[in-house]
Design a protein around this motif. Sequence first.
Motif, PDB file in Angstrom:
ATOM      1  N   GLU A  58       0.812  -1.214   0.000  1.00 33.86           N
ATOM      2  CA  GLU A  58       0.000   0.000   0.000  1.00 33.86           C
ATOM      3  C   GLU A  58       0.851   1.272   0.000  1.00 33.86           C
ATOM      4  OE1 GLU A  58       1.050  -0.237   4.277  1.00 33.86           O
ATOM      5  OE2 GLU A  58       0.760  -1.622   2.610  1.00 33.86           O
ATOM      6  N   ASN A  89      -8.397   0.939  -8.598  1.00 31.62           N
ATOM      7  CA  ASN A  89      -8.744   1.374  -7.245  1.00 31.62           C
ATOM      8  C   ASN A  89     -10.166   0.996  -6.888  1.00 31.62           C
ATOM      9  OD1 ASN A  89      -7.015   2.548  -5.360  1.00 31.62           O
ATOM     10  ND2 ASN A  89      -6.819   4.424  -6.541  1.00 31.62           N
ATOM     11  N   VAL A 134      -6.679   1.144  -2.333  1.00 33.43           N
ATOM     12  CA  VAL A 134      -5.399   0.523  -2.000  1.00 33.43           C
ATOM     13  C   VAL A 134      -5.218   0.595  -0.493  1.00 33.43           C
ATOM     14  CG1 VAL A 134      -2.899   0.653  -2.286  1.00 33.43           C
ATOM     15  CG2 VAL A 134      -4.392   1.135  -4.225  1.00 33.43           C
TER      16      VAL A 134
END
Length: 231
Positions: A116, A126, A132
Amino acid sequence: MFHAPREVSGPYASKKPTDLVHATRVIRWDKALHVIYMQRDPRDIVVSEHGSRRGEYWCDFNVWQHNQRLVPKISDNARFYECRYENLVRDPDAEQARIAAAFPFLRMKHRFSEFEQVSKTSDQANLALKGVRAISSASVGTWRKNLPRVAAQLIAHPEMAEAVVSAGYASDTRWTESIQGITPDHRESVRALHNVLRGKGPAALAAARILRRSRSFRDELLYALGYRRAI
């Protein structure tokens, strides 16, 4: 697998589940092809949601089953590695080390546990990923919170009871006892609802099968021709 991005001249990765159909054949002669098969508890798969369709189940047991049936055709190849989702999310760095040991040509740029922090994704990715975020094992065993969905899938696919055992996610079929007395949730998955062949007759299904196989043959042939030119 058949369409490398134009800006990529070296190794690249494809993450399209249907590529496994082609990979079982292509891996026999393409020495550059390496396959990582992501194994996951089918019960968690059937309750999973796509980030773009919150509140809807994404796919049914037969999607997992289709790919699982292909594994014996490719699992004895040294360029095949089975990665367990549960191992990945519980200890990402240990799983990264196992992948590196299986495919020694790989070079680590970042630790999986840093995903991340270093990942750069598109807006579309996304959405699919639901944002994320740090790798977490919170999604392991989520089927226990969605027993009505699992009950419905077990009715539609009775073979699921034994498949869970065969895949190593239960010691025996007594796991189904947790479903007893549960009212099934028969809502259809997104993939089922939007299947282009939904409701079609035998002739249409046969024609679609022939068309799909002809496209597979075409794609594999073009891939093979490009491979021969490269060597």
